[in-house]
Design a protein around this motif. Structure first.
Motif, PDB file in Angstrom:
ATOM      1  N   UNK A 184       0.710  -1.222   0.096  1.00 54.51           N
ATOM      2  CA  UNK A 184      -0.162   0.059   0.099  1.00 54.51           C
ATOM      3  C   UNK A 184       0.829   1.108   0.061  1.00 54.51           C
ATOM      4  N   UNK A 185       2.137   1.142   0.413  1.00 58.00           N
ATOM      5  CA  UNK A 185       2.927   2.274   0.736  1.00 58.00           C
ATOM      6  C   UNK A 185       3.668   2.668  -0.482  1.00 58.00           C
ATOM      7  N   UNK A 186       3.905   3.997  -1.013  1.00 55.63           N
ATOM      8  CA  UNK A 186       4.921   4.221  -2.091  1.00 55.63           C
ATOM      9  C   UNK A 186       5.170   5.524  -1.748  1.00 55.63           C
ATOM     10  N   UNK A 187       6.460   6.069  -2.518  1.00 56.51           N
ATOM     11  CA  UNK A 187       6.951   7.139  -2.170  1.00 56.51           C
ATOM     12  C   UNK A 187       7.321   7.871  -3.390  1.00 56.51           C
ATOM     13  N   UNK A 188       7.267   9.116  -3.472  1.00 58.70           N
ATOM     14  CA  UNK A 188       7.725   9.873  -4.708  1.00 58.70           C
ATOM     15  C   UNK A 188       8.167  11.420  -4.193  1.00 58.70           C
ATOM     16  N   UNK A 189       9.442  11.818  -4.747  1.00 55.79           N
ATOM     17  CA  UNK A 189       9.785  12.914  -4.406  1.00 55.79           C
ATOM     18  C   UNK A 189       9.476  14.250  -5.395  1.00 55.79           C
ATOM     19  N   UNK A 190       8.157  14.544  -5.175  1.00 57.29           N
ATOM     20  CA  UNK A 190       7.564  15.356  -6.175  1.00 57.29           C
ATOM     21  C   UNK A 190       6.685  16.697  -5.463  1.00 57.29           C
ATOM     22  N   UNK A 191       6.887  16.961  -4.401  1.00 54.78           N
ATOM     23  CA  UNK A 191       6.122  18.113  -3.802  1.00 54.78           C
ATOM     24  C   UNK A 191       7.137  19.202  -3.782  1.00 54.78           C
ATOM     25  N   UNK A 192       6.665  20.374  -4.573  1.00 49.35           N
ATOM     26  CA  UNK A 192       7.514  21.672  -4.648  1.00 49.35           C
ATOM     27  C   UNK A 192       7.351  22.364  -3.456  1.00 49.35           C
ATOM     28  N   UNK A 193       6.320  22.110  -2.376  1.00 48.11           N
ATOM     29  CA  UNK A 193       5.903  22.914  -1.327  1.00 48.11           C
ATOM     30  C   UNK A 193       6.200  22.574  -0.020  1.00 48.11           C
ATOM     31  N   UNK A 194       7.423  21.587  -0.201  1.00 54.06           N
ATOM     32  CA  UNK A 194       7.923  21.059   1.255  1.00 54.06           C
ATOM     33  C   UNK A 194       9.229  21.530   1.731  1.00 54.06           C
ATOM     34  N   UNK A 195       9.468  21.843   3.141  1.00 51.77           N
ATOM     35  CA  UNK A 195      10.726  22.182   3.308  1.00 51.77           C
ATOM     36  C   UNK A 195      11.311  21.311   4.578  1.00 51.77           C
ATOM     37  N   UNK A 196      12.536  20.537   4.281  1.00 50.61           N
ATOM     38  CA  UNK A 196      12.698  19.597   5.297  1.00 50.61           C
ATOM     39  C   UNK A 196      13.530  20.386   6.450  1.00 50.61           C
ATOM     40  N   UNK A 197      13.785  21.654   6.508  1.00 47.49           N
ATOM     41  CA  UNK A 197      14.454  22.207   7.782  1.00 47.49           C
ATOM     42  C   UNK A 197      13.965  23.706   7.888  1.00 47.49           C
ATOM     43  N   UNK A 198      12.511  23.796   8.398  1.00 51.46           N
ATOM     44  CA  UNK A 198      11.791  24.830   8.566  1.00 51.46           C
ATOM     45  C   UNK A 198      12.522  25.746   9.654  1.00 51.46           C
TER      46      UNK A 198
END
Length: 465
Positions: A9-23
């Motif tokens: 059921x789990x999948x992953x994709x690096x496709x979100x341009x609105x995220x920040x890892x170190x806010x």
């Protein structure tokens, strides 16, 4: 904790341009701007004549390297952590690691000195705008030490076989400032070649650290603490010229040995360490450590009169368990002791002065912290690029400590690794509306109140104290 979903059921994709890892970089770099880091770099760092325009926009490049170090980067390639997701939406002027590496390699000795000036002035600004060094107006300790940083490969300029056989190192100097109520911040750093003597350049370095401490608000009693490698007349003279006191380990040279063995056996005051063993009958803490003082000891007696120093020689002696005492029919006759003398002119009582001198070991925590962070590697083959990297790490360290001081009591005393984990490495999603950017952070983040307090404080900073 258990995994709730089936693996299919789990999948992953690096496709979100609105995220920040170190806010957490948002409030941290906001604090850096409020304290004038870009302005100081623009004023003082002039890389004129640098090839291929490497010296252009030095303020943005320095801020980028410092931000990467705050986020945990320990090499030039790691600075690419800033170029992800919505970071370009929140921050302007993000440079590629290759550009930042070219910038560092353009440094010369003079440019490194310019960066030192930025570091000193930025520390003063941080101390003026945050409770970075509480109590520094009454008493502050300046600790000086050196360390060896191992390097690999023969292309590193200045790397030599020094103290450790078969290991090539560089040998930087480090000075920190702390108070009885504050963790240490970095007053000065200096990169040196691997074979440099421990005390090489120490008097000038000590004078710079003491001046920096005064600029950072340490207007009360300042005490320089150092190990025996800095026990020389030049270091003590630098302290006295700058109106500071000293507390320096002497080692056991022949003159010190004669003075120590002349102390009467009953002159020592008993001290108990926190880890001492309680007596099974009385419950008192049992300790074989004793402290004695020679009030007027003259050091460097073979030098000319103006270079001699008369001060307090405080000696701590501890039972040497590695050498069993001589035992006869009457029991223990001749216990064997280890002696730890230091020379000081600070006014504290004997036991307090000895306890404060032992606290000099706090500088080792900063050195360990550096080697677990940005100073884990010396990323360039160029000596002055590594010198600039060392200074930028010092700026990033002080910036993180100031961030913790603004946040909460817990973060004031936390290590930099904890500060990164709780305040910097916070993921966020950005949303834009009506020319406003909103950071949506994780619900129930354990340190959300501290983070929110920091965010609000740096966007509405208190007046300088």
């Amino acid at each position: 904790m258990q995994f709730l979903h089936k693996p299919a059921v789990v999948s992953a994709a690096f496709d979100d341009p609105n995220l920040i890892a170190q806010a957490g970089l948002v409030p941290v770099m906001r604090l850096a701007e409020r304290c004038g880091l870009p302005r100081l770099v623009a004023e003082k760092v002039k890389l004129t004549g640098a090839p291929n325009g490497a010296g252009a926009a030095a303020d943005a490049k320095v801020a980028g390297i410092v931000a990467g170090m705050v986020a945990g980067a320990d090499s030039i390639d790691d600075l690419d952590v800033l170029r992800h997701g919505a970071m370009p939406t929140v921050f302007d002027g993000i440079r590629a690691p290759s550009t930042l590496g070219t910038f560092l390699r353009a440094f010369t000795h003079g440019h490194a000195l310019q960066l030192h000036a930025v570091h000193r002035r930025f520390l003063a600004e941080l101390a003026a705008h945050t409770p970075l060094l509480p109590g520094c107006g009454e008493k502050a300790f300046i600790d000086v030490d050196s360390t060896h940083k191992r390097v690999y490969g023969r292309a590193k300029q200045g790397a030599e076989y020094g103290r450790f056989k078969g290991i090539r190192t560089l040998h930087p100097l480090l000075a920190t400032i702390c108070t009885p109520n504050a963790r240490p911040v970095i007053a000065a750093v200096r990169m040196r070649r691997g074979k440099a003597a421990d005390s090489r350049g120490a008097p000038k370095f000590v004078a710079e650290a003491l001046t920096t401490a005064a600029e950072a608000g340490c207007t009360g009693l300042r005490v320089l603490r150092a190990d025996s490698q800095f026990y020389n007349a030049g270091v003590i003279a630098a302290c006295r010229r700058n109106g500071a006191r000293f507390s320096i380990t002497t080692g056991m040279n022949p003159s010190i040995k004669r003075a120590v063995h002349a102390i009467p056996d009953r002159a020592g005051q008993q001290i108990s360490y926190p880890t001492a063993v309680p007596d099974p009958v009385t419950g008192d803490l049992v300790s074989d450590a004793e402290v004695a003082e020679i009030p007027d000891y003259t050091a460097f007696a073979s030098r000319k009169k103006s270079e001699r120093v008369t001060a307090r020689l405080i000696v701590r002696r501890v039972r040497d368990l590695a050498k069993p005492a001589t035992v006869g029919a009457q029991g223990e006759l001749f216990p064997v002791w280890r002696y730890h003398p230091f020379l000081t002119d600070q006014p504290a009582p004997t036991l307090q002065a000895e306890r404060e001198h032992r606290h000099h070991a706090v500088v080792e925590q900063v050195i360990a912290d550096s080697k677990a962070g940005a100073f884990a590697h010396l990323p360039s083959g160029h000596f002055h690029a590594n010198a600039a990297w060392l200074t930028l790490w010092a700026i990033a360290h002080n910036l993180l400590r100031a961030t913790g001081a603004l946040t909460s009591v817990f973060h004031t005393k936390a290590t930099t690794a904890t500060l990164r984990a709780t305040l910097v490495h916070v993921p966020a999603r950005i949303a834009r509306s009506a020319r406003r950017i909103t950071l949506h952070l994780p619900h129930n983040w354990p340190w959300q109140h501290a983070w929110a307090h920091l965010f609000e404080t740096v966007h509405d900073p208190p007046q300088p104290v």
